[in-house]
Motif scaffolding. Structure first.
Motif, PDB file in Angstrom:
ATOM      1  N   LYS A   1      42.156  33.131  50.330  1.00 20.98           N
ATOM      2  CA  LYS A   1      41.618  32.641  49.062  1.00 20.98           C
ATOM      3  C   LYS A   1      41.154  33.751  48.138  1.00 20.98           C
ATOM      4  N   GLU A   2      41.074  34.919  48.686  1.00 22.55           N
ATOM      5  CA  GLU A   2      40.654  36.021  47.843  1.00 22.55           C
ATOM      6  C   GLU A   2      41.840  36.675  47.151  1.00 22.55           C
TER       7      GLU A   2
ATOM      8  N   MET B   1      41.109  33.366  31.091  1.00 26.18           N
ATOM      9  CA  MET B   1      41.524  32.735  32.336  1.00 26.18           C
ATOM     10  C   MET B   1      41.097  33.591  33.515  1.00 26.18           C
ATOM     11  N   ASN B   2      41.085  34.869  33.276  1.00 26.71           N
ATOM     12  CA  ASN B   2      40.742  35.780  34.352  1.00 26.71           C
ATOM     13  C   ASN B   2      39.296  35.601  34.789  1.00 26.71           C
ATOM     14  N   GLY B   3      38.470  35.404  33.784  1.00 27.65           N
ATOM     15  CA  GLY B   3      37.068  35.232  34.094  1.00 27.65           C
ATOM     16  C   GLY B   3      36.837  33.925  34.825  1.00 27.65           C
ATOM     17  N   ASP B   4      37.791  33.115  34.730  1.00 23.63           N
ATOM     18  CA  ASP B   4      37.698  31.773  35.275  1.00 23.63           C
ATOM     19  C   ASP B   4      38.207  31.737  36.702  1.00 23.63           C
ATOM     20  N   MET B   5      38.081  32.832  37.309  1.00 26.37           N
ATOM     21  CA  MET B   5      38.738  33.013  38.597  1.00 26.37           C
ATOM     22  C   MET B   5      38.418  31.907  39.593  1.00 26.37           C
ATOM     23  N   ALA B   6      37.148  31.584  39.621  1.00 24.98           N
ATOM     24  CA  ALA B   6      36.737  30.646  40.658  1.00 24.98           C
ATOM     25  C   ALA B   6      37.392  29.287  40.468  1.00 24.98           C
TER      26      ALA B   6
ATOM     27  N   ILE C   1      41.154  38.822  43.931  1.00 31.54           N
ATOM     28  CA  ILE C   1      40.482  38.173  42.811  1.00 31.54           C
ATOM     29  C   ILE C   1      39.008  37.942  43.067  1.00 31.54           C
ATOM     30  N   LYS C   2      38.558  38.242  44.224  1.00 35.37           N
ATOM     31  CA  LYS C   2      37.155  38.004  44.526  1.00 35.37           C
ATOM     32  C   LYS C   2      36.624  39.200  45.294  1.00 35.37           C
ATOM     33  N   GLY C   3      35.357  39.371  45.239  1.00 34.60           N
ATOM     34  CA  GLY C   3      34.713  40.359  46.090  1.00 34.60           C
ATOM     35  C   GLY C   3      34.714  41.758  45.515  1.00 34.60           C
ATOM     36  N   ASP C   4      34.347  42.684  46.369  1.00 31.88           N
ATOM     37  CA  ASP C   4      34.186  44.067  45.927  1.00 31.88           C
ATOM     38  C   ASP C   4      35.487  44.680  45.453  1.00 31.88           C
ATOM     39  N   LEU C   5      36.532  44.278  46.108  1.00 26.09           N
ATOM     40  CA  LEU C   5      37.810  44.920  45.799  1.00 26.09           C
ATOM     41  C   LEU C   5      38.588  44.151  44.744  1.00 26.09           C
TER      42      LEU C   5
END
Lengths: 216, 1047
Positions: free
Chosen positions: B480-481, B415-420, B443-447
């Motif tokens: 959204k991040e 599920m984690n990989g399914d973030m988007a 959940i997104k981006g560099d951080l």
């Protein structure tokens, strides 16, 4: 009925879990961080206003007061302090105030007591009371702890049947009713009269410590 | 807008170029197919005019494109041609060509194409549509590779260069400056835009017609026509003058001659043609729902978006009927069953192969991934990949349910990989989703995976304080991040979704799904992290629907009963009162009859009395060994709450007989059934004794009867203040009915209807309290005599109303008595205080006023006779109105006679020794019969011997004849319709009077003819026409008070 109504003294806490790890006079501190020494028993001073019927007034007033206090307080649970396990002494009995109309007298009583308050991250030992497909319930003294099947090692599977249990694939470890388990508390829910915890045995050195089946 | 569209095109062009090369590298293996395509395409084009299948389809699609483009691209083309000049729109163009650039060009192309070669221009667009129609997918891009079998790469290159060189896109590579843009805006010198009303739904058609007209007739002076998709009923026509527009529209079928033509103000002209860019942000991996077809409503995941062509590639769980597919492939006729929609199921290649469906494995040209192809359907990993129009999917507010997501999730998928995929979920976040102090995770981006706490929220930006200390104090993120983050052990509350309202502790965190152990059900709940907040509150979610609450004992439709153990959104889970095995049913609100709220008790195994809250232990049966307090008792079944019992919310159902009381009974003090009954009886008797005690009532025979009936009539009612009150039902099926409250249980009220002789249960909210106080409460009042005049002055209202409606029971007596009473009062109305003082002097003088004070009795005047007809004095029977009544009165004392009678306690005490007091005697015979009614609001009080009844007691059901009415209100009944069966003693509540039919012999149960017998000679609605045996008088009486006589 409610197990809490039974004074815990009559129902010995399970084995070594009841060790007095620490007796402090301080109020229970905030939840310890994992890894620190766990403290679940505290020796604290509490105060309570006791109402006494006039018929008890006499030479044994203090005794009556203390016995009533013990009867009233021991085994109860307050969300803030946890379960009152035992009263160890009465520090001070204040001046009584006669209630108008009823004749009852209210005494402010300060007493020392040992309280039991589990915290997140603590490890304790408990006796399994019920096993179902969602996990199992265990009791450590007055505290009920639920260990979800998500928090049981993955190699243990639920076996339904006469004696529902969780067993490893090789059958060497079995959790069933009356098993003693060592578990770690990962969450507590404290309400006015009850402390409910969820625990995990999915960690090093956790799990069954004595199996009723094996003993026989 | 137009310009943006251009940019897109630009990109597209580049892409095409790139891809073209890419395709060249691996295109070989697909050459065959493309050959086919190409062939088909050509054939289609060639046969276009003849309306060949493929051609027809293509034509349609071309038309679509064409119209879409007609508004915007048309503009663009013009601009292209003329360069970025100061809006010289169409000025230079003129003629047909100027009007429809694209069309014209396409036509040219068409011809060229037919010749077999030529400039490759927009025709590419058209050509590309063929595979689209025929093969589900395909895109503009493919058209280039398709070519490369015929023409070598250099040729294509040349073509492409030529093509882009020709089109003036390059000029627009750079953004036009703001000023230039401004310069393009229409000015007063430019042609105007007119809005023309046309037939609704025919906007495009009208535009086409105008186009055709423009082509056909060169004298038309309009410049352009625009039909907007979003604007119904209107088209825009660009022209210098209104007359030109009129001229152009003349004779058009879809434009009415009378249609108004309105000028679009210059300022708004630009707006007309500006394209509102939809903010729908369809990105890969977002969730959508299908709008049409068999997949309607199905969840789909976006795998690719083509913004230009407005098409989206989605991934769905296929609903394919393999059988049908196989038949179709084999060329057999497939019977189309419309109603049948195959269930969603993953596509299984082996299964398909078994059914001899040819499954091809091919690589997708675009992505290079392999797909399984079956009959033009594309599958991968069991999912169906489908290209759909953006219009045919719902993109907003998609809330995938858990199950749906689970299905989409392939085993091993994290599920984690399914973030988007969560982005869609995030889109549905409520405002104020994040609050200060919330634990969040990036959940997104560099951080990514940075944890922190929310510090501040500004619209979409959330400032968080990172957990790691080396980082700056706060970091700003887009909403959204971020995702909420919980740790096992946190106590949370679900704030949206199916489980809304539930609370529990987090047991496990799986990516963004939490597993929560519900506080109440001790069950696992799976929820999205986004749907919960940390909370110390403990709830079950909703705990009540309507009048029923969690843990209530309820009576179900089929007369079974049970305890509500769980409240769901629209139904209850009820643990039925069936011992031995727990039976849980799901019931809807309407299936519940009512709440059982009676305090009863039962006897345990050793005959101890168990009442609610007593602790019992189950000693036998399935739940042996369980122990807990009794929550409910009904019909000898106990509902025990055992904290350690985890199923059914801790409730256990057991027979009282298989339980043992533990410890003493809490309920002992309240007394068991017997005790309480006694207590009630005692309580009920007391008013009776009050009645008698003052000694105001001459000690006469009926008294005993009176008291007894009183007690019998009012046994075991609730003690609510409402009980006994006269109410009107203001809503529900019994709306408008009046009645008397018999019992109040929670929010329900049992009402004895005045008119129907039946007791109904209505909601408390449904009743309106009438200002009247009902009889039982008035009883003592009468006896106490001098009371506040307010009540009596009110009673007449009631008294006059009720008799009309219900001559059956007590009201009769009210009607009979109160008016008289008011008559007694009436004269006093001015000096009421005196009356209150109980001054006999005033009273005794009052008779003098009586005849002369009609105005003091305003309520008497309108009374219809019914109340009066009931007056005991025979002389009054015929008197229709009180006034006449008085007129007839020969002596001032006479009127007081009836007064004295019903009010015996009052009048007797107040008029001691006066003639008015004494003359009761004659009327007393009537009164004796009447008097029991005073106490009798119960249905049983008016039973009389020889009446035919229905016995409603278990075992003795059937007709019977009342032989004797006992002092306590119960009757000795001889069973059998002729009364020759056994004699039984039956409580009045178990009896039902048999209503007579026409020409039956009857007995009047109530009113001042009580006890009279007669014959029912007719029925008029709720009234019966009765001929009395004694006097041969014909009376009209309410059917309710008539009972059939035993023959």
């Amino acid at each position: 009925m409610d197990s809490l109504s039974q004074p815990p003294s009559k129902r010995p806490l399970s084995s070594s879990a009841t060790d007095f790890r620490e007796v402090s006079l301080a109020s229970p501190p905030a939840a310890d961080d994992e890894g620190e020494r766990s403290k679940m028993f505290f020796h604290i001073v509490l105060e309570r206003n006791m109402q006494l019927h006039p018929r008890h007034f006499g030479p044994h007033l203090r005794d009556k007061l203390v016995s009533k206090l013990i009867k009233d307080v021991e085994g109860t649970c307050s969300g803030r302090h946890g379960f009152v396990v035992a009263i160890t002494g009465v520090e001070d009995v204040g001046k009584g105030l006669i209630r108008e109309g009823t004749g009852y007298v209210t005494f402010p009583v300060k007493y020392q007591c040992v309280v039991f308050r589990p915290f997140k991250g603590e490890i304790l030992e408990a006796v399994v009371t019920m096993v179902n497909k969602m996990g199992f319930f265990a009791e450590a003294g007055p505290v009920q702890i639920f260990v979800s099947n998500h928090l049981i090692p993955d190699d243990m599977e639920f076996q339904s049947g006469d004696v529902p249990n969780y067993t490893t694939s090789d059958g060497s470890v079995k959790i069933q009713k009356e098993s003693e388990v060592r578990l770690k508390i990962i969450g507590t829910r404290v309400d006015a009269t009850e402390i409910f915890c969820i625990g995990t045995i999915k960690d090093d050195f956790l799990g069954v410590i004595s199996d009723p089946g094996a003993a026989v | 807008m137009a310009r943006r569209g251009r940019d897109d095109d630009d990109d597209e062009v580049e892409e095409e170029e790139d891809e073209e090369e890419a395709y060249d590298l691996y295109d070989d293996e697909e050459e065959d197919e493309e050959d086919d395509y190409e062939e088909e395409a050509r054939r289609g084009k060639a046969s276009r005019g003849k309306g060949g299948g493929g051609g027809g389809g293509r034509k349609r699609s071309r038309e679509d494109n064409f119209i879409d483009d007609s508004a915007i691209e048309d503009d663009d083309e013009d601009d292209d041609d003329d360069g970025g000049g100061a809006r010289p729109k169409k000025k230079g163009g003129g003629g047909v060509r100027g009007f429809f650039d694209e069309e014209a060009q396409v036509d040219e192309d068409e011809e060229e194409e037919d010749d077999g070669e030529g400039e490759d221009d927009f025709i590419n667009d058209a050509g590309a549509d063929i595979p689209d129609e025929d093969a589900v997918r395909g895109s503009r891009r493919h058209s280039i590779p398709m070519r490369d079998e015929e023409e070598d790469i250099d040729e294509i290159e040349r073509q492409v260069r030529e093509r882009y060189a020709r089109s003036s896109h390059i000029e627009y590579g750079e953004e036009a400056a703001e000023v230039e843009q401004q310069a393009l805006l229409p000015s007063v010198k430019d042609p105007k835009l007119w809005m023309v009303k046309c037939a609704i739904g025919h906007e495009r058609e009208t535009a086409i017609c105008l186009m055709q007209k423009f082509i056909d007739r060169s004298d038309l002076q309009i410049k352009s026509v625009v039909a907007l998709d979003h604007l119904k009923n209107y088209i825009y026509v660009e022209a210098e003058k209104e007359a030109h527009v009129k001229e152009a529209c003349k004779g058009l079928r879809n434009i009415y001659a009378s249609a108004k033509i309105t000028l679009v103000p210059i300022k708004e002209m630009a707006d007309v043609l500006s394209v509102e860019s939809k903010s729908v942000d369809l990105s890969r991996d977002s969730w959508v729902r299908m709008k049409l077809g068999i997949y309607k409503g199905d969840l789909a995941k976006v795998v690719d978006v083509d913004n230009v062509r407005q098409r989206v590639d989605v991934k769905l769980i296929p609903r394919i009927d393999l059988q049908a597919l196989a038949s179709k492939l084999e060329g057999r006729e497939v019977v189309k069953k419309k109603a049948f929609v195959p269930p969603p199921r993953f596509f299984n290649i082996d299964e398909a192969r078994e059914m001899h469906i040819r499954v091809e494995r091919r690589r997708d040209k675009e992505s290079g991934e392999y797909f399984e192809w079956v009959d033009n359907l594309k599958f991968k990993d069991g999912f169906l990949y489908k290209s759909v129009s953006t219009k045919s999917i719902h993109t907003n507010n998609i809330q995938p349910t858990f199950d749906e997501l689970e299905k989409f999730r392939k085993p091993g998928d994290d599920m984690n990989g399914d973030m988007a995929s969560l982005s869609t979920l995030f889109a549905n976040r409520k405002k104020g989703h994040f609050m200060k102090g919330d634990a969040v995770i990036v959940i997104k981006g560099d951080l990514k995976n940075l944890e922190g706490w929310v510090e501040k929220v500004e619209d979409e930006t959330v400032h968080i304080r990172p957990k790691i200390s080396d980082l700056p104090k706060t970091l700003a993120f887009n909403e959204k991040e971020l995702c909420k983050y919980f740790k096992p052990g946190d106590h949370v509350k679900v704030i949206s979704g199916v489980q809304e309202g539930a609370t529990g502790m987090v047991v496990k965190v799986e990516g963004h799904v939490l597993i929560i152990l519900s506080d109440t059900t001790k069950e696992h709940i799976r929820v999205f992290a986004d749907h919960v907040v940390e909370s110390s509150e403990i709830t079950t979610g909703i705990t009540r629907i309507g009048d029923y609450e969690l843990h209530d004992l309820v009576l179900l439709d089929n007369l079974s009963f049970g305890v509500i153990i769980r409240v769901e959104t629209e139904a209850f889970q009820v643990l039925k009162g069936v011992p031995d095995r727990p039976e849980v049913v799901l019931v809807k609100l309407r299936e519940i009859k009512n709440k059982i709220d009676r305090r009863t008790s039962a006897k345990d195994r050793s005959n101890n009395i168990i009442s609610a809250k007593d602790v019992v232990r189950v000693v036998e049966g399935a739940s042996r060994g369980k122990q807990g307090p009794v929550e409910h008792i009904h019909k000898g079944i106990l509902f025990i709450y055992d904290r350690h019992h985890l199923e059914h919310a801790g409730f256990i159902c057991a027979k009282a007989q298989s339980c043992l009381l533990v410890g003493g009974s809490n309920g002992g003090r309240q007394g068991n059934g017997m005790d309480s009954a006694d207590a009630r009886l005692g309580a009920l008797r007391s008013p009776a004794s009050i009645l008698q005690s003052p000694g105001r009532l001459p000690p006469r025979g009926p008294q005993m009867n009176y008291g007894g009936r009183y007690g019998g009539g009012r046994g075991g009612r609730g003690y609510d203040a409402l009980v006994g009150k006269c109410i009107k039902i203001k809503s529900g099926p019994y709306k408008g009915y009046r009645g008397r409250v018999k019992e109040v249980t929670g929010a329900l009220v049992r009402v004895e209807l005045d008119s129907l002789m039946k007791i109904v249960t209505v909601k408390r909210d449904d009743i309106a309290d009438t200002p009247t106080v009902a009889t039982p409460f008035r009883e003592p009042r009468y006896s106490l005599g001098g009371e506040t005049p307010m009540h009596p002055s009110r009673t007449p209202h009631h008294a006059y109303q009720t008799p009309m409606r219900d001559p059956g029971a007590t009201p009769i007596h009210d009607g009979m008595r109160t008016p008289m009473r008011s008559r007694a009062w009436a004269p006093m109305s001015p000096p009421r205080d005196n009356w209150e003082d109980g001054n006999p002097a005033t009273w005794s003088s009052s008779p003098a006023y009586q005849p002369g004070t009609p105005p003091a009795r305003p309520y008497e005047a309108p009374t219809p006779g019914s109340g009066w007809a009931n007056t005991p004095g025979v002389s009054f029977n015929d008197a229709p109105t009180p006034r006449e009544n008085y007129a007839n009165a020969p002596s001032p004392y006479v009127p007081s006679t009836p007064v004295g009678q019903p009010m015996t306690p009052n009048s007797a005490s107040y008029l001691p020794g006066t003639p008015g007091g004494q003359p009761m005697t004659p009327g007393n015979v009537g009164m004796d019969i009447m008097s029991p009614i005073i106490g009798g609001e119960g249905e049983a009080t008016w039973l009389l011997p020889d009446v035919l009844v229905n016995v409603l007691r278990g075992g003795d059901d059937g007709p019977g004849v009342v032989r004797e009415v006992l002092g306590d209100g119960s009757c000795r009944v001889a069973l059998g319709s002729s009364g020759n069966g056994d004699m039984v003693t039956v409580l009045p509540t178990e009896l039902e009077v048999i209503r007579p039919k026409k020409s039956d012999r009857i007995k009047i149960l109530n009113g001042n003819f009580r006890g009279y017998t007669g014959k029912l000679i007719g029925i008029d609605g709720s009234d019966g026409i009765v001929k009395l045996d004694d006097t041969y008088e014909v009376k009209i009486l309410d059917m309710v008070i008539l009972a059939k006589l035993a023959t």
